[in-house]
Scaffold this active site. Structure first.
Site, PDB file in Angstrom:
ATOM      1  N   LEU A 125       0.808  -1.222   0.000  1.00  0.00           N
ATOM      2  CA  LEU A 125       0.000   0.000   0.000  1.00  0.00           C
ATOM      3  C   LEU A 125       0.839   1.270   0.000  1.00  0.00           C
ATOM      4  CD1 LEU A 125      -2.954  -0.607   2.487  1.00  0.00           C
ATOM      5  CD2 LEU A 125      -3.134  -0.046   0.069  1.00  0.00           C
ATOM      6  N   TYR A 171      -9.544   4.363  14.249  1.00  0.00           N
ATOM      7  CA  TYR A 171     -10.164   3.598  13.168  1.00  0.00           C
ATOM      8  C   TYR A 171     -11.207   4.454  12.447  1.00  0.00           C
ATOM      9  CZ  TYR A 171     -12.677  -0.165  10.807  1.00  0.00           C
ATOM     10  OH  TYR A 171     -13.271  -0.961   9.856  1.00  0.00           O
ATOM     11  N   LYS A 196     -11.062   6.004   8.469  1.00  0.00           N
ATOM     12  CA  LYS A 196     -12.074   5.699   7.461  1.00  0.00           C
ATOM     13  C   LYS A 196     -12.678   6.972   6.854  1.00  0.00           C
ATOM     14  CE  LYS A 196     -11.880   1.213   7.537  1.00  0.00           C
ATOM     15  NZ  LYS A 196     -11.323   0.467   6.380  1.00  0.00           N
ATOM     16  N   PRO A 245     -19.953  -1.041   5.471  1.00  0.00           N
ATOM     17  CA  PRO A 245     -20.524  -2.145   6.235  1.00  0.00           C
ATOM     18  C   PRO A 245     -20.376  -1.906   7.735  1.00  0.00           C
ATOM     19  CG  PRO A 245     -18.411  -2.792   5.321  1.00  0.00           C
ATOM     20  CD  PRO A 245     -18.716  -1.418   4.786  1.00  0.00           C
TER      21      PRO A 245
END
Length: 312
Positions: A64, A156, A160, A183
């Site tokens: 990445l 987290y 996102k 999700p």
């Protein structure tokens, strides 16, 4: 992949992070639907070799953090499904890694759509007072609030939000069709072997509920987002909203043989105070297979028995 005369060319999908929980099942389902699949990860994994028995699967090494690392894997693909692996200390890498994959999509020139897998953590982590909150795709977690508090799973949620917004800007600047899926807490297929009560407490405290979705529904949604021509923007993918107390009481009643602990102390919700409906997704034709705790946990328990994790 060139098609033989008279043979329809198979669609090719690229799935990043092929060793991931969602990605590995997504690869399996794409192969079963007849897709050619390319996947890549930093390390090799034996389960990817096993999946090659189902169809044409090419595995590439990629990182990445390295721009251009995904060029070979993305080349010739129709769809790119980015399922990024999260690492707490590397928020910036999550953003840059997502953009590195999207740069490879631009170079390839064949990618019709990019599907970015985010999380409802990017939707619901924000100050919530009272109850009756119904959040939708316009809602984003509060980055300033989370960065100031720095409690629980704050990093987290921040990661996102930041990668979603960076990907959206990049897609607009380069004319890429981008669909973002959010999700909720993804479960199923394999019961977790480690206690997750502290994680669930953090989610319930931050989100006002414990939102759950079965991993098979998430993967079906990934494919739906790729194939539905009208799909656009952001979609919440959540099967149901529940609480820690509701889950523990359900499990104790349904599976008394496993001695589920229902004596849970602490500041827990009696009912969800915030809901994350998948209204937009369902209006566009997607149907969930797993909408109740019974459906979700029956599947998990049977899989656990098959693995020998749970007794018969």
């Amino acid at each position: 992949m060139a098609a033989a005369a008279g043979e329809e060319r198979k669609k090719t999908a690229c799935v990043t992070g092929g060793n991931g929980y969602i990605a590995s099942l997504l690869i399996k389902m794409l192969l079963e639907k007849g897709y050619v699949v390319k996947t890549m990860d930093k390390e090799a994994n034996s389960h990817l070799e096993d999946l090659k028995k189902l169809g044409t699967l090419e595995v590439f090494r990629a990182d990445l953090g390295e721009e251009g690392s995904y060029d070979e894997g993305v080349a010739g693909c129709d769809y790119d499904q980015i399922t990024t692996v999260y690492r707490k200390e590397l928020i910036e890498l999550g953003v840059q890694g997502t953009l590195n994959v999207m740069r490879s999509c631009v170079k390839a020139g064949t990618v019709k759509r990019v599907i970015l897998t985010s999380s409802t953590a990017a939707v619901s982590s924000r100050p919530l007072e009272g109850d009756g909150h119904v959040l939708d795709e316009e809602s984003f977690s509060d980055v300033e609030y989370l960065s100031a508090k720095r409690t629980g799973l704050w990093a987290y949620s921040v990661s996102k939000v930041l990668l979603e917004k960076a990907a959206s800007r990049f897609a607009a600047e380069h004319g890429i069709s981008l669909v973002t899926l959010c999700p909720s807490v993804t479960v199923g297929e394999a019961p977790d072997r480690q206690a997750e009560l502290n994680v669930l407490r953090g989610i319930e405290r931050a989100s006002g509920s414990v939102p759950l979705v079965h991993v098979r529904d998430v993967c079906r949604d990934e494919i739906f987002a790729a194939e539905a021509e009208a799909a656009a923007g952001r979609y919440i993918c959540n099967g149901l909203d529940t609480t820690i107390l509701e889950i523990s009481r359900f499990l104790a009643g349904k599976y008394p043989q496993y001695d589920v602990n229902t004596d849970i102390s602490g500041d827990l919700l009696a009912k969800p105070v915030a809901l994350l409906p998948s209204t937009k997704l369902e209006k566009e034709g997607f149907e969930f297979e797993f909408r109740t705790l019974e459906h979700i946990y029956d599947d998990m328990v049977e899989y656990g028995k098959a693995l020998g994790i749970l007794p018969n």
